[in-house]
Design a protein around this motif. Structure first.
Motif, PDB file in Angstrom:
ATOM      1  N   ILE A  40       1.100  -1.390  -0.016  1.00  0.00           N
ATOM      2  CA  ILE A  40      -0.054  -0.258   0.143  1.00  0.00           C
ATOM      3  C   ILE A  40       0.757   1.245   0.131  1.00  0.00           C
ATOM      4  O   ILE A  40       1.708   1.375   0.676  1.00  0.00           O
ATOM      5  N   GLY A  41       0.602   2.110  -1.104  1.00  0.00           N
ATOM      6  CA  GLY A  41       1.494   3.491  -1.167  1.00  0.00           C
ATOM      7  C   GLY A  41       2.932   3.094  -1.485  1.00  0.00           C
ATOM      8  O   GLY A  41       3.914   3.463  -0.734  1.00  0.00           O
ATOM      9  N   ALA A 108       4.491  -2.662   3.576  1.00  0.00           N
ATOM     10  CA  ALA A 108       4.352  -1.452   3.205  1.00  0.00           C
ATOM     11  C   ALA A 108       4.734  -0.218   4.105  1.00  0.00           C
ATOM     12  O   ALA A 108       4.894  -0.464   5.206  1.00  0.00           O
ATOM     13  N   ASN A 109       5.156   0.834   3.487  1.00  0.00           N
ATOM     14  CA  ASN A 109       5.419   2.042   4.180  1.00  0.00           C
ATOM     15  C   ASN A 109       4.151   2.646   4.153  1.00  0.00           C
ATOM     16  O   ASN A 109       3.913   3.555   3.189  1.00  0.00           O
ATOM     17  N   LEU A 110       3.402   2.789   5.272  1.00  0.00           N
ATOM     18  CA  LEU A 110       1.987   3.566   5.112  1.00  0.00           C
ATOM     19  C   LEU A 110       1.997   4.889   5.324  1.00  0.00           C
ATOM     20  O   LEU A 110       3.069   5.585   5.876  1.00  0.00           O
ATOM     21  N   PRO A 111       1.390   5.778   4.349  1.00  0.00           N
ATOM     22  CA  PRO A 111       1.299   7.117   4.403  1.00  0.00           C
ATOM     23  C   PRO A 111       0.553   7.559   5.559  1.00  0.00           C
ATOM     24  O   PRO A 111      -0.357   7.119   6.198  1.00  0.00           O
ATOM     25  N   ILE A 118      -6.295   3.052   7.906  1.00  0.00           N
ATOM     26  CA  ILE A 118      -5.688   1.778   6.889  1.00  0.00           C
ATOM     27  C   ILE A 118      -5.595   0.471   7.832  1.00  0.00           C
ATOM     28  O   ILE A 118      -5.904  -0.504   7.522  1.00  0.00           O
ATOM     29  N   LEU A 119      -5.314   0.855   9.236  1.00  0.00           N
ATOM     30  CA  LEU A 119      -4.942  -0.122  10.160  1.00  0.00           C
ATOM     31  C   LEU A 119      -6.163  -0.850  10.294  1.00  0.00           C
ATOM     32  O   LEU A 119      -6.227  -1.924  10.299  1.00  0.00           O
ATOM     33  N   LEU A 132       1.516  -9.010   8.190  1.00  0.00           N
ATOM     34  CA  LEU A 132       1.729  -7.781   8.102  1.00  0.00           C
ATOM     35  C   LEU A 132       3.110  -7.108   8.476  1.00  0.00           C
ATOM     36  O   LEU A 132       3.247  -7.281   9.628  1.00  0.00           O
ATOM     37  N   VAL A 133       3.639  -6.351   7.587  1.00  0.00           N
ATOM     38  CA  VAL A 133       4.867  -5.766   7.982  1.00  0.00           C
ATOM     39  C   VAL A 133       4.773  -4.258   7.544  1.00  0.00           C
ATOM     40  O   VAL A 133       4.538  -4.066   6.448  1.00  0.00           O
ATOM     41  N   LEU A 134       4.374  -3.470   8.499  1.00  0.00           N
ATOM     42  CA  LEU A 134       4.176  -1.981   8.122  1.00  0.00           C
ATOM     43  C   LEU A 134       4.997  -1.158   9.009  1.00  0.00           C
ATOM     44  O   LEU A 134       5.413  -1.170  10.161  1.00  0.00           O
ATOM     45  N   MET A 135       5.349  -0.148   8.098  1.00  0.00           N
ATOM     46  CA  MET A 135       6.125   1.226   8.556  1.00  0.00           C
ATOM     47  C   MET A 135       4.979   2.190   9.196  1.00  0.00           C
ATOM     48  O   MET A 135       4.246   2.428   8.138  1.00  0.00           O
TER      49      MET A 135
END
Length: 274
Positions: A40-41, A108-111, A118-119, A132-135
């Motif tokens: 995403i993004g 993703a590196n989320l906006p 989004i979460l 999920l691996v998210l920044m």
């Protein structure tokens, strides 16, 4: 190649440019060749270029039309990559990804300006994902892994923690981005649970209890729950007593198990009232 303009501040665009951090994210994702990956993004595709080397297929959801066009051009010859020009909060993700359980990983590196919505969108669709691996902005990340009785502990801690094992993987400094944000970032991993961490009765009631308890942080739990109008004052007093919870406490001091006990009691009360 489509010309790329400067990052848009209005969209919270801070592009990850540090190769070492990108490699650490890939390792944290624990990817296998058979898996499908959602990013995403993706921005300018720095992370995408490594993700495409690992998974069976890669879906990229990009809100910025110019960046989406550039990504479509970049991966035009790769039939394993799908670029979706759209808003992840408005897309029918289940329709795009399919309904096979645990078929996808999200990396993703989320906006940062829309990371919390989004979460909660990913929470709704948790059955589709194995990991999920998210920044995220570090402040948001700290809330997700917070313990009771601290300032970071709150609604996101409890609602996400009910359905995910969440772990902070590492911190990312502003120097790893262009342009540099004014805050630190954190990479977190989320592993969906097969069943909720604790039995809460009606999950809609659990959400109301949690949100009500934190709606006025300086107020006592009893006053917060009364303001949320979950039951009559006398009924709430009885429920707190039966659960062994002092109504003079504040919401941030309650464990998830205590919130679950309140939710179960309120669920039963509502069922009896029907």
């Amino acid at each position: 190649m489509t010309a790329l303009r400067r990052p848009l501040k209005a969209l919270g665009q801070n592009f990850l440019v540090d190769g070492n951090i990108i490699a650490k994210i890939i390792r944290a994702a624990e990817l296998t060749p058979e898996e499908s990956i959602l990013e995403i993004g993706p921005g300018r595709g720095a992370l995408s270029d490594l993700l495409v080397q690992h998974g069976r297929r890669l879906a990229l959801v990009e809100y910025d039309h110019a960046l989406a066009a550039a990504l479509k051009e970049r991966y035009a010859e790769n039939d394993r990559v799908t670029v979706i020009d759209g808003d992840v909060l408005a897309l029918d993700l289940a329709g795009v990804l399919g309904t096979e359980p645990a078929a996808w990983k999200v990396v993703a590196n989320l906006p940062y300006n829309i990371s919390t919505p989004i979460l909660f969108r990913l929470l709704e669709l948790r059955g589709l994902f194995s990991r999920l691996v998210l920044m995220l902005q570090r402040e948001v990340g700290e809330r997700l892994v917070a313990s009771p009785d601290c300032a970071d502990y709150g609604v996101t801690t409890l609602l996400l923690g009910l359905w995910f094992d969440i772990r902070r993987e590492f911190i990312v400094p502003p120097t790893c981005f262009h342009p540099r944000p004014k805050v630190e970032s954190a990479v977190l991993s989320f592993v969906p649970l097969v069943r909720p961490r604790v039995e809460v009765g009606d999950e809609a009631v659990f959400r109301k209890v949690v949100k009500g308890a934190f709606a006025m942080r300086r107020k006592t739990l009893s006053n917060c729950l009364k303001a949320a109008e979950l039951a009559s004052p006398d009924e709430l007093s009885g429920i707190l007593e039966r659960c062994g919870i002092d109504g003079k406490r504040r919401g941030e001091t309650l464990s998830m198990e205590e919130f679950a006990a309140l939710s179960r009691s309120l669920t039963l009360l509502q069922a009896q009232g029907r």
